[in-house]
Design a protein around this motif. Sequence first.
Motif, PDB file in Angstrom:
ATOM      1  N   ASP A  59       0.752  -1.080   0.018  1.00 31.06           N
ATOM      2  CA  ASP A  59      -0.147  -0.058  -0.033  1.00 31.06           C
ATOM      3  C   ASP A  59       0.917   1.409  -0.137  1.00 31.06           C
ATOM      4  OD1 ASP A  59      -2.265   1.465   0.476  1.00 31.06           O
ATOM      5  OD2 ASP A  59      -1.686   1.791   2.481  1.00 31.06           O
ATOM      6  N   ALA A  60       0.280   2.335  -0.273  1.00 29.43           N
ATOM      7  CA  ALA A  60       1.065   3.494  -0.305  1.00 29.43           C
ATOM      8  C   ALA A  60       0.652   4.714   0.679  1.00 29.43           C
ATOM      9  CB  ALA A  60       0.777   4.408  -1.799  1.00 29.43           C
ATOM     10  N   ASP A  61      -0.401   5.257   0.923  1.00 27.28           N
ATOM     11  CA  ASP A  61      -0.741   6.311   1.740  1.00 27.28           C
ATOM     12  C   ASP A  61      -0.681   5.740   3.305  1.00 27.28           C
ATOM     13  OD1 ASP A  61      -0.921   8.080  -0.131  1.00 27.28           O
ATOM     14  OD2 ASP A  61      -3.071   7.645  -0.265  1.00 27.28           O
ATOM     15  N   ILE A 108       0.226  -1.090  -4.733  1.00 29.93           N
ATOM     16  CA  ILE A 108      -1.179  -1.028  -4.966  1.00 29.93           C
ATOM     17  C   ILE A 108      -1.881  -0.068  -3.869  1.00 29.93           C
ATOM     18  CG2 ILE A 108      -3.275  -2.632  -5.106  1.00 29.93           C
ATOM     19  CD1 ILE A 108      -1.337  -4.966  -5.119  1.00 29.93           C
ATOM     20  N   THR A 109      -2.407   0.978  -4.880  1.00 24.22           N
ATOM     21  CA  THR A 109      -3.061   2.125  -4.116  1.00 24.22           C
ATOM     22  C   THR A 109      -4.306   2.461  -4.461  1.00 24.22           C
ATOM     23  OG1 THR A 109      -2.556   4.309  -3.141  1.00 24.22           O
ATOM     24  CG2 THR A 109      -1.652   3.899  -5.339  1.00 24.22           C
ATOM     25  N   LYS A 110      -4.879   2.968  -3.715  1.00 23.08           N
ATOM     26  CA  LYS A 110      -6.558   3.609  -4.205  1.00 23.08           C
ATOM     27  C   LYS A 110      -6.490   5.230  -4.181  1.00 23.08           C
ATOM     28  CE  LYS A 110      -9.115   2.400   0.068  1.00 23.08           C
ATOM     29  NZ  LYS A 110     -10.238   1.629   0.437  1.00 23.08           N
ATOM     30  N   ASP A 128      -7.199   9.156  -6.060  1.00 23.07           N
ATOM     31  CA  ASP A 128      -7.084  10.072  -7.246  1.00 23.07           C
ATOM     32  C   ASP A 128      -5.961   9.624  -7.849  1.00 23.07           C
ATOM     33  OD1 ASP A 128      -5.939  12.581  -8.249  1.00 23.07           O
ATOM     34  OD2 ASP A 128      -8.124  12.514  -8.464  1.00 23.07           O
ATOM     35  N   LEU A 129      -6.200   9.646  -9.375  1.00 16.40           N
ATOM     36  CA  LEU A 129      -5.075   9.016 -10.145  1.00 16.40           C
ATOM     37  C   LEU A 129      -4.103   9.986 -10.155  1.00 16.40           C
ATOM     38  CD1 LEU A 129      -3.778   6.984 -12.347  1.00 16.40           C
ATOM     39  CD2 LEU A 129      -5.080   8.002 -13.935  1.00 16.40           C
ATOM     40  N   LEU A 130      -4.015  11.326 -10.434  1.00 19.87           N
ATOM     41  CA  LEU A 130      -3.154  12.166 -10.464  1.00 19.87           C
ATOM     42  C   LEU A 130      -2.461  12.373  -9.352  1.00 19.87           C
ATOM     43  CD1 LEU A 130      -4.995  14.884 -12.756  1.00 19.87           C
ATOM     44  CD2 LEU A 130      -3.096  13.258 -13.412  1.00 19.87           C
ATOM     45  N   ASP A 131      -3.248  12.612  -8.133  1.00 26.70           N
ATOM     46  CA  ASP A 131      -2.598  12.663  -6.836  1.00 26.70           C
ATOM     47  C   ASP A 131      -1.725  11.601  -6.411  1.00 26.70           C
ATOM     48  OD1 ASP A 131      -1.882  14.044  -4.304  1.00 26.70           O
ATOM     49  OD2 ASP A 131      -3.417  12.874  -3.344  1.00 26.70           O
ATOM     50  N   GLN A 132      -2.021  10.247  -6.809  1.00 20.81           N
ATOM     51  CA  GLN A 132      -1.167   9.018  -6.228  1.00 20.81           C
ATOM     52  C   GLN A 132      -0.008   8.901  -7.267  1.00 20.81           C
ATOM     53  OE1 GLN A 132      -2.646   8.926  -3.516  1.00 20.81           O
ATOM     54  NE2 GLN A 132      -2.424   6.704  -3.625  1.00 20.81           N
ATOM     55  N   GLU A 133      -0.070   9.444  -8.629  1.00 29.28           N
ATOM     56  CA  GLU A 133       0.951   9.547  -9.409  1.00 29.28           C
ATOM     57  C   GLU A 133       2.016  10.616  -9.050  1.00 29.28           C
ATOM     58  OE1 GLU A 133      -0.711   8.000 -13.701  1.00 29.28           O
ATOM     59  OE2 GLU A 133      -0.568  10.170 -13.442  1.00 29.28           O
ATOM     60  N   ARG A 134       1.562  11.554  -8.642  1.00 28.90           N
ATOM     61  CA  ARG A 134       2.412  12.526  -8.063  1.00 28.90           C
ATOM     62  C   ARG A 134       3.158  12.128  -6.833  1.00 28.90           C
ATOM     63  NH1 ARG A 134       2.425  16.145  -3.725  1.00 28.90           N
ATOM     64  NH2 ARG A 134       0.449  15.203  -3.074  1.00 28.90           N
ATOM     65  N   LYS A 135       2.411  11.492  -5.675  1.00 26.17           N
ATOM     66  CA  LYS A 135       3.275  11.411  -4.597  1.00 26.17           C
ATOM     67  C   LYS A 135       4.039  10.358  -5.092  1.00 26.17           C
ATOM     68  CE  LYS A 135      -0.995  10.599  -2.417  1.00 26.17           C
ATOM     69  NZ  LYS A 135      -1.971  10.477  -1.231  1.00 26.17           N
ATOM     70  N   SER A 137      -9.937   1.844  -7.910  1.00 27.05           N
ATOM     71  CA  SER A 137     -10.918   2.693  -7.329  1.00 27.05           C
ATOM     72  C   SER A 137     -11.198   1.757  -5.988  1.00 27.05           C
ATOM     73  CB  SER A 137     -12.091   2.696  -8.489  1.00 27.05           C
ATOM     74  OG  SER A 137     -12.426   1.486  -8.671  1.00 27.05           O
ATOM     75  N   GLU A 138     -11.181   0.576  -5.993  1.00 27.51           N
ATOM     76  CA  GLU A 138     -11.405  -0.090  -4.651  1.00 27.51           C
ATOM     77  C   GLU A 138     -10.532  -1.180  -4.486  1.00 27.51           C
ATOM     78  OE1 GLU A 138     -12.168  -0.085  -1.590  1.00 27.51           O
ATOM     79  OE2 GLU A 138     -14.506   0.634  -2.040  1.00 27.51           O
ATOM     80  N   LYS A 139     -10.260  -1.605  -3.272  1.00 25.32           N
ATOM     81  CA  LYS A 139      -9.403  -2.758  -2.836  1.00 25.32           C
ATOM     82  C   LYS A 139     -10.346  -3.936  -2.454  1.00 25.32           C
ATOM     83  CE  LYS A 139      -5.020  -0.632  -1.752  1.00 25.32           C
ATOM     84  NZ  LYS A 139      -4.216  -0.225  -0.836  1.00 25.32           N
ATOM     85  N   SER A 140     -10.444  -4.953  -3.184  1.00 29.06           N
ATOM     86  CA  SER A 140     -11.412  -6.209  -2.850  1.00 29.06           C
ATOM     87  C   SER A 140     -10.542  -7.209  -3.054  1.00 29.06           C
ATOM     88  CB  SER A 140     -12.635  -6.099  -3.574  1.00 29.06           C
ATOM     89  OG  SER A 140     -12.511  -5.997  -4.785  1.00 29.06           O
ATOM     90  N   ALA A 141     -10.905  -8.513  -2.612  1.00 31.61           N
ATOM     91  CA  ALA A 141     -10.456  -9.629  -3.057  1.00 31.61           C
ATOM     92  C   ALA A 141     -10.519 -10.091  -4.653  1.00 31.61           C
ATOM     93  CB  ALA A 141     -11.125 -11.022  -2.393  1.00 31.61           C
ATOM     94  N   PRO A 142     -11.567  -9.698  -5.319  1.00 32.95           N
ATOM     95  CA  PRO A 142     -11.314  -9.884  -6.931  1.00 32.95           C
ATOM     96  C   PRO A 142     -10.420  -9.049  -7.150  1.00 32.95           C
ATOM     97  CG  PRO A 142     -13.742  -9.952  -6.292  1.00 32.95           C
ATOM     98  CD  PRO A 142     -12.998  -9.646  -4.997  1.00 32.95           C
ATOM     99  N   VAL A 143     -10.205  -7.783  -6.842  1.00 30.68           N
ATOM    100  CA  VAL A 143      -9.334  -6.901  -7.474  1.00 30.68           C
ATOM    101  C   VAL A 143      -7.834  -7.630  -7.357  1.00 30.68           C
ATOM    102  CG1 VAL A 143      -8.230  -4.538  -7.462  1.00 30.68           C
ATOM    103  CG2 VAL A 143     -10.798  -4.789  -7.439  1.00 30.68           C
TER     104      VAL A 143
END
Length: 233
Positions: free
Chosen positions: A11-13, A123-125, A127-134, A151-157
């Motif tokens: 995870d990132a944040d 693997i992070t969820k 906003d795309l632009l903000d996560q790429e920036r960080k 957009s969401e973290k789940s077992a299927p994802v």
Amino acid sequence: MAAILTTVGFDADDTLWHNERFFHLTQQRFADLLADHADKDHLMDRLLAAERKNIGHYGYGIKGFVLSMIETAIEVTESRVPASVIRQLIEAGQDMLAHPIELLPHAREAVEAVADTHRVVLITKGDLLDQERKLAQSGLGDLFDAVEIVSEKSAPVYTQIFARHGSGIEQAMMVGNSMRSDVVPLVNAGGWGVYVPHGLEWEIEKADPPSNSDRFHELGDLGDLADLVASLR
């Protein structure tokens, strides 16, 4: 004999770098701005309810948080919130989006150590632009074999991600600070879930730990991760 563990997701944040504390600081600013209209506890309850409701509309991240603050401000003031307050809430969100990244203790060393022997995936969820920036500012991007912003973290994802970038969910581990998003879905899907508490936890990310599973681990910090990963090879 094939390795038991082949792929490690991070995870990132609030796992690799600080994030939640900026939300807490902005919530205090929000409470100060609306102090004449609602006490802090009531305001935070209203804001949390708005965030829960709006995840399906805006997803996770700062932009949805700001919109939820504005919505809550309109509701608690019965649509009388001054435009100056709305402006300050927008500026608070812009400050959050511009805040420099500060890595958590042992973050770089942990990713580097695991990357020497395993595939590593961020693997992070949010906003795309903000996560790429960080990620770009963190200086960790080159360490990962793949990056997934979902957009969401789940077992299927997770099952799809570790099939795409690894050797399947049963030989995968996810490391993160959210029991609900990083740990429970992985364990439920047959992988390892490693909980590294950050200290500040968003109410929406809370969940009961899968303590009855031998694939659940909790670490004090990322400094202990390399030894755990080595023990599963």
